[in-house]
Design a protein around this motif. Structure first.
Motif, PDB file in Angstrom:
ATOM      1  N   ARG A 246      36.551  56.343  28.860  1.00  0.00           N
ATOM      2  CA  ARG A 246      35.389  56.170  29.766  1.00  0.00           C
ATOM      3  C   ARG A 246      34.408  55.163  29.188  1.00  0.00           C
ATOM      4  O   ARG A 246      33.211  55.441  29.061  1.00  0.00           O
ATOM      5  N   LEU A 247      34.910  54.029  28.818  1.00  0.00           N
ATOM      6  CA  LEU A 247      34.052  53.001  28.231  1.00  0.00           C
ATOM      7  C   LEU A 247      33.143  52.426  29.315  1.00  0.00           C
ATOM      8  O   LEU A 247      33.613  52.023  30.369  1.00  0.00           O
TER       9      LEU A 247
ATOM     10  N   GLN B 185      41.479  49.440  26.987  1.00  0.00           N
ATOM     11  CA  GLN B 185      40.394  49.835  27.889  1.00  0.00           C
ATOM     12  C   GLN B 185      39.159  48.946  27.690  1.00  0.00           C
ATOM     13  O   GLN B 185      38.427  48.660  28.644  1.00  0.00           O
ATOM     14  N   LEU B 186      38.959  48.487  26.460  1.00  0.00           N
ATOM     15  CA  LEU B 186      37.861  47.556  26.201  1.00  0.00           C
ATOM     16  C   LEU B 186      38.105  46.231  26.928  1.00  0.00           C
ATOM     17  O   LEU B 186      37.193  45.663  27.533  1.00  0.00           O
ATOM     18  N   ARG B 187      39.334  45.770  26.887  1.00  0.00           N
ATOM     19  CA  ARG B 187      39.668  44.520  27.613  1.00  0.00           C
ATOM     20  C   ARG B 187      39.374  44.665  29.095  1.00  0.00           C
ATOM     21  O   ARG B 187      38.834  43.755  29.722  1.00  0.00           O
ATOM     22  N   ARG B 188      39.758  45.817  29.648  1.00  0.00           N
ATOM     23  CA  ARG B 188      39.494  46.039  31.084  1.00  0.00           C
ATOM     24  C   ARG B 188      37.989  46.108  31.352  1.00  0.00           C
ATOM     25  O   ARG B 188      37.509  45.591  32.367  1.00  0.00           O
ATOM     26  N   ALA B 189      37.253  46.748  30.452  1.00  0.00           N
ATOM     27  CA  ALA B 189      35.795  46.846  30.631  1.00  0.00           C
ATOM     28  C   ALA B 189      35.159  45.456  30.589  1.00  0.00           C
ATOM     29  O   ALA B 189      34.233  45.158  31.354  1.00  0.00           O
TER      30      ALA B 189
ATOM     31  N   ALA C  97      35.813  43.580  33.795  1.00  0.00           N
ATOM     32  CA  ALA C  97      34.974  44.028  34.914  1.00  0.00           C
ATOM     33  C   ALA C  97      33.601  43.351  34.885  1.00  0.00           C
ATOM     34  O   ALA C  97      32.895  43.329  35.884  1.00  0.00           O
ATOM     35  N   VAL C  98      33.237  42.791  33.726  1.00  0.00           N
ATOM     36  CA  VAL C  98      31.935  42.137  33.572  1.00  0.00           C
ATOM     37  C   VAL C  98      32.047  40.629  33.784  1.00  0.00           C
ATOM     38  O   VAL C  98      31.172  39.999  34.370  1.00  0.00           O
ATOM     39  N   THR C  99      33.136  40.038  33.289  1.00  0.00           N
ATOM     40  CA  THR C  99      33.286  38.580  33.344  1.00  0.00           C
ATOM     41  C   THR C  99      34.756  38.179  33.433  1.00  0.00           C
ATOM     42  O   THR C  99      35.601  38.815  32.812  1.00  0.00           O
TER      43      THR C  99
END
Ligand code: ZN
Length: 330
Positions: A47-48, A101-105, A108-110
């Motif tokens: 849930r990052l 999951q960090l890559r996906r987060a 989602a930002v850029t």
């Protein structure tokens, strides 16, 4: 040179057993029983949720607990900086799943690509997400790489033991790009790198010049007791002095919440100075390890999560050297 993978298969030798035992001593912790976070375990979702703390600067604040199957090793702060041509990641988290999951987060930002992944030091919660990123982006101090080369397998095995299934598929991936002190421009973003030591033999702090955000790595803990498996407290105190002179506007500690003042530096210094003095005086008085383990942490450190447990670990890590020093000075 691009990142390379360490062989992860068991070395069926006494060396493997010895390194595993060493890791046990270094990162001792008890698996938690079933917890409210149990639901998270079934999906292995960290849930990052990146928090934007300045223009282009995001942090992912982990818990201040010990490693456990309930938290999947997410006890660490990671961050990323969005430059106009690419993204700089600071620490990749405790597992392959976290890295993915960090890559996906980030995505989602850029839409910009990750151009650099900095490992602030070689501890497993800061580096084991490396595998999720392009090998050519992985970067660290040479001392961080060599420590990971030597200890990576034992640290990895210990993480499997402490957090279980969250680690599935995780391997140690060495950072291939060597970083050094001074300015670094990447992704059209200016950074200033500080080469320090004390939490480990090689600790890196990163200043985002545009926003004055200082990623202090594990040189700074905030409201969480410092961990000391590879610590040299005298060097660590010097590193804190160095960071105090950095003109930052906000500070991201390796563990604990973001701050806008130097309070986390003062708190880390105060705890370490007390720890050093307690160990030295205990050794001078000839106390044995059991007597040291029974000492209480002063009430003023009561706000530091994990203080009692970390103090006992620190006695195990550091007291033998304090005893040797006391013997020499007699
Ligand atoms: Zn650390």
């Amino acid at each position: 040179m691009i990142g390379s993978r360490l062989p992860v298969r068991r070395r069926s030798s006494r060396v493997a057993i010895a390194t595993a035992l060493a890791a046990l001593a270094l990162f001792a912790g008890l698996p938690a029983a079933s917890s409210p976070a149990a639901a998270q375990q079934t999906s292995f979702d960290y849930r990052l949720a990146p928090q934007r703390i300045a223009d282009g600067v995001y942090v992912l604040i982990g818990s201040t607990e010990d490693f456990s199957p309930a938290n999947g090793g997410n006890i660490v702060n990671a961050g990323f900086i969005v430059g106009s041509e690419g993204v700089i990641v600071i620490d990749s988290g405790p597992s392959l799943r976290y890295g993915e999951q960090l890559r996906r987060a980030i995505a989602a930002v850029t839409p910009l690509p990750v151009v650099l992944v900095i490992n602030t030091h070689h501890h497993p919660d800061h580096v084991l997400g490396n595998q999720a990123f392009p090998p050519a982006t992985l970067a660290a101090l040479p001392g961080t790489r060599s420590a990971l080369e030597t200890e990576g397998e034992a640290l990895l095995e210990n993480m499997y033991r402490l957090t279980g299934e969250w680690m599935r598929g995780t391997e140690t991936v060495l950072p291939g790009r060597a970083l050094a002190a001074g300015p670094l421009e990447i992704g059209r973003r200016r950074l200033e790198l500080f080469v320090l030591a004390g939490h480990t033999d090689a600790d890196l702090a990163v200043l985002d010049v545009a926003t004055g955000t200082l990623f202090a790595g594990d040189i700074v803990f905030w409201n969480r007791a410092p961990t000391t498996p590879h610590a040299d407290i005298a060097q660590w105190l010097q590193a804190l002095e160095r960071l105090e002179r950095v003109p930052f506007k906000q500070l991201v500690p390796g563990h604990g919440p973001v701050a806008t003042d130097a309070m986390p530096i003062a708190q880390t210094r105060s705890y370490l100075a007390w720890l050093e003095r307690t160990l030295r005086e205990g050794a001078e008085q000839g106390l044995d390890m059991t007597e040291m383990l029974e000492q209480e942490v002063p009430a003023r450190f009561g706000t530091l999560d994990g203080a009692a447990a970390e103090f006992r670990r620190s006695v195990i890590h550091l007291y033998p050297a304090a005893e040797r020093a006391a013997l020499r000075s007699r």
